[in-house]
Scaffold this active site. Structure first.
Site, PDB file in Angstrom:
ATOM      1  N   HIS A   9      -8.043   1.738  -3.125  1.00 30.82           N
ATOM      2  CA  HIS A   9      -8.660   1.698  -4.462  1.00 30.82           C
ATOM      3  C   HIS A   9      -8.400   0.380  -5.185  1.00 30.82           C
ATOM      4  O   HIS A   9      -7.512  -0.390  -4.812  1.00 30.82           O
ATOM      5  CB  HIS A   9      -8.132   2.860  -5.316  1.00 30.82           C
ATOM      6  CG  HIS A   9      -6.641   2.811  -5.493  1.00 30.82           C
ATOM      7  ND1 HIS A   9      -6.013   1.924  -6.343  1.00 30.82           N
ATOM      8  CD2 HIS A   9      -5.656   3.515  -4.897  1.00 30.82           C
ATOM      9  CE1 HIS A   9      -4.710   2.097  -6.279  1.00 30.82           C
ATOM     10  NE2 HIS A   9      -4.459   3.063  -5.396  1.00 30.82           N
ATOM     11  N   GLU A  84      -3.118  10.688  -2.496  1.00 35.83           N
ATOM     12  CA  GLU A  84      -1.874   9.946  -2.281  1.00 35.83           C
ATOM     13  C   GLU A  84      -0.684  10.888  -2.100  1.00 35.83           C
ATOM     14  O   GLU A  84      -0.702  12.039  -2.554  1.00 35.83           O
ATOM     15  CB  GLU A  84      -1.617   8.997  -3.452  1.00 35.83           C
ATOM     16  CG  GLU A  84      -0.348   8.157  -3.363  1.00 35.83           C
ATOM     17  CD  GLU A  84      -0.290   7.212  -2.168  1.00 35.83           C
ATOM     18  OE1 GLU A  84      -0.202   7.691  -1.011  1.00 35.83           O
ATOM     19  OE2 GLU A  84      -0.292   5.996  -2.379  1.00 35.83           O
TER      20      GLU A  84
END
Length: 180
Positions: A9, A84
């Protein structure tokens, strides 16, 4: 054999503060949005043959995937197994400490109430095994996090515990991994 692309990201608020994000939903900065837009333009210009984007449901990955999708026309859908890692008591702490670097090589340790590296690898490897089954017919772009990038790298490469812990991708880097 097929392949898969992986993107970390764009830059987040906590990235700029050098904090461990983990499952804390730190949003993209303006720079992070611009990085994602630039990457989307690059993917479109290079004509990368991507059929679908799978992304982590955390906003930093979702927003990065959305920018890429809007600029390329590639459809996207969430993949919760590439969220994550929950880094336990390290979340929100300085990411450049020796203690955190050492923790990234301790595969069974959950760091309090977090997830172990073994748990992360299990869920990420399961996703990659499923993608591998389709790899001759479909190319995916995974948009997720640095911790997940370590597991993806370990799936495709024979590495030591220390190499696992040291592996790092910059924001909006893109890597191609080939299935064997």
């Amino acid at each position: 054999m097929g392949y898969v692309y992986y993107v970390r990201h764009g830059e987040t608020v906590w990235n700029t503060e050098n904090k461990v994000c983990g499952m804390v939903d730190s949003p993209l900065t303006e720079k992070g949005h611009q990085q994602a837009i630039a990457l989307g333009k690059r993917i479109a210009e290079e004509g990368l043959p991507i059929d679908e984007i799978l992304y982590s449901p955390l906003s930093r990955a979702t927003d990065t995937a959305r920018h890429i999708s809007e600029l390329t026309g590639i459809p996207m859908r969430p993949e919760p197994r590439i969220i994550e890692q929950h880094f336990g008591y390290f979340e929100g702490t300085d990411r450049y400490t020796e203690e955190f670097a050492r923790a990234r090589t301790q595969f069974a340790d959950r760091n309090g109430d977090g997830e172990s590296m073994l748990q992360i690898c299990q869920r990420v490897f399961n996703v990659l095994d499923e993608i591998k089954e389709e790899a001759d017919n479909k190319v995916y772009l995974l948009v997720a996090h640095n911790g997940i990038a370590r597991a993806v790298n370990a799936y495709f490469n024979s590495i030591s515990n220390e190499e696992y812990g040291a592996f790092r991708m910059e924001n909006c880097d893109i890597l191609r991994f080939e299935f064997k």
